[in-house]
Design a protein around this motif. Structure first.
Motif, PDB file in Angstrom:
ATOM      1  N   TYR A  72     -24.627 -20.607  25.246  1.00 15.94           N
ATOM      2  CA  TYR A  72     -25.172 -19.744  26.501  1.00 15.94           C
ATOM      3  C   TYR A  72     -24.526 -18.488  26.681  1.00 15.94           C
ATOM      4  O   TYR A  72     -23.236 -18.521  26.860  1.00 15.94           O
ATOM      5  N   ASP A 105     -28.948 -16.484  28.293  1.00 16.70           N
ATOM      6  CA  ASP A 105     -29.658 -16.502  26.883  1.00 16.70           C
ATOM      7  C   ASP A 105     -29.106 -17.602  25.961  1.00 16.70           C
ATOM      8  O   ASP A 105     -27.982 -17.827  26.038  1.00 16.70           O
ATOM      9  N   TRP A 119     -28.274 -19.239  22.736  1.00 17.13           N
ATOM     10  CA  TRP A 119     -28.399 -18.702  21.336  1.00 17.13           C
ATOM     11  C   TRP A 119     -28.160 -20.194  20.324  1.00 17.13           C
ATOM     12  O   TRP A 119     -27.267 -21.124  20.802  1.00 17.13           O
ATOM     13  N   TYR A 163     -28.125 -21.791  16.971  1.00 19.32           N
ATOM     14  CA  TYR A 163     -27.764 -21.520  15.579  1.00 19.32           C
ATOM     15  C   TYR A 163     -28.556 -22.424  14.424  1.00 19.32           C
ATOM     16  O   TYR A 163     -28.476 -23.890  14.736  1.00 19.32           O
ATOM     17  N   ALA A 179     -28.906 -16.543  14.532  1.00 22.84           N
ATOM     18  CA  ALA A 179     -29.364 -17.373  15.767  1.00 22.84           C
ATOM     19  C   ALA A 179     -30.916 -17.038  16.188  1.00 22.84           C
ATOM     20  O   ALA A 179     -31.096 -15.752  16.203  1.00 22.84           O
ATOM     21  N   VAL A 205     -32.549 -16.373  19.841  1.00 28.25           N
ATOM     22  CA  VAL A 205     -32.255 -16.435  21.193  1.00 28.25           C
ATOM     23  C   VAL A 205     -33.339 -16.606  22.341  1.00 28.25           C
ATOM     24  O   VAL A 205     -34.185 -15.926  21.948  1.00 28.25           O
ATOM     25  N   THR A 255     -34.253 -16.088  26.021  1.00 22.98           N
ATOM     26  CA  THR A 255     -34.025 -15.450  26.901  1.00 22.98           C
ATOM     27  C   THR A 255     -34.464 -16.030  28.291  1.00 22.98           C
ATOM     28  O   THR A 255     -35.881 -16.020  28.193  1.00 22.98           O
ATOM     29  N   ARG A 291     -31.691 -12.951  16.027  1.00 24.86           N
ATOM     30  CA  ARG A 291     -30.564 -12.177  15.720  1.00 24.86           C
ATOM     31  C   ARG A 291     -29.729 -12.430  14.480  1.00 24.86           C
ATOM     32  O   ARG A 291     -29.692 -13.405  14.142  1.00 24.86           O
ATOM     33  N   GLU A 292     -28.958 -11.193  13.984  1.00 25.01           N
ATOM     34  CA  GLU A 292     -27.913 -11.486  13.032  1.00 25.01           C
ATOM     35  C   GLU A 292     -28.591 -12.053  11.794  1.00 25.01           C
ATOM     36  O   GLU A 292     -27.564 -12.878  11.106  1.00 25.01           O
TER      37      GLU A 292
END
Length: 129
Positions: A77, A92, A94, A96, A103, A105, A107, A120-121
């Motif tokens: 988090y 948040d 996260w 994986y 990840a 996410v 919110t 993300r990413e």
């Protein structure tokens, strides 16, 4: 001279109002994630990685978009605080996944109410590119 005084006080007020309108307009496009009753396996997996009162809501969001518990390889988090009042204002989660980098996410607000879900990413949400 009274025109200048009025103008000086009006311009900053208008600028603040315009800035506020822009900020709230940006929030209009955020839709809460699709929610479903949390899959017990997803909730247990999140609880195994991180203890947080928001885990049931995060599990509901993950279940709602179709991410199975077997795909979760880790979670943590991000905590956002109001620096003036020293209270939590957002979480948040996260998450994986085994199936992809990056990840997903989730919110949530200070009371764990869902705000949004995004990738993300290098990750992608199921059914999206």
């Amino acid at each position: 001279m009274s025109f200048r005084k009025t103008r000086k006080t009006t311009v900053p007020a208008l600028m603040m109002a315009g800035g506020l309108a822009l900020l709230t307009a940006g929030c209009g496009g955020i839709a809460p994630p699709p929610m479903a009753p949390p899959d017990p396996a997803t909730l247990a997996t999140l609880d195994r990685f991180v203890s947080n009162d928001c885990n049931p809501v995060a599990a509901s969001a993950l279940t709602g978009i179709g991410i199975p518990a077997s795909d979760i390889r880790g979670a943590n988090y991000g905590i956002y605080r109001d620096e003036f009042r020293d209270i939590i204002v957002r979480w948040d989660a996260w998450v994986y996944l085994h199936s992809q980098p990056g990840a997903v996410v989730v919110t949530m607000d200070e009371d764990c109410r869902p705000i949004q879900i995004y990738a993300r990413e290098g990750a992608t949400l199921p059914g999206r590119r």
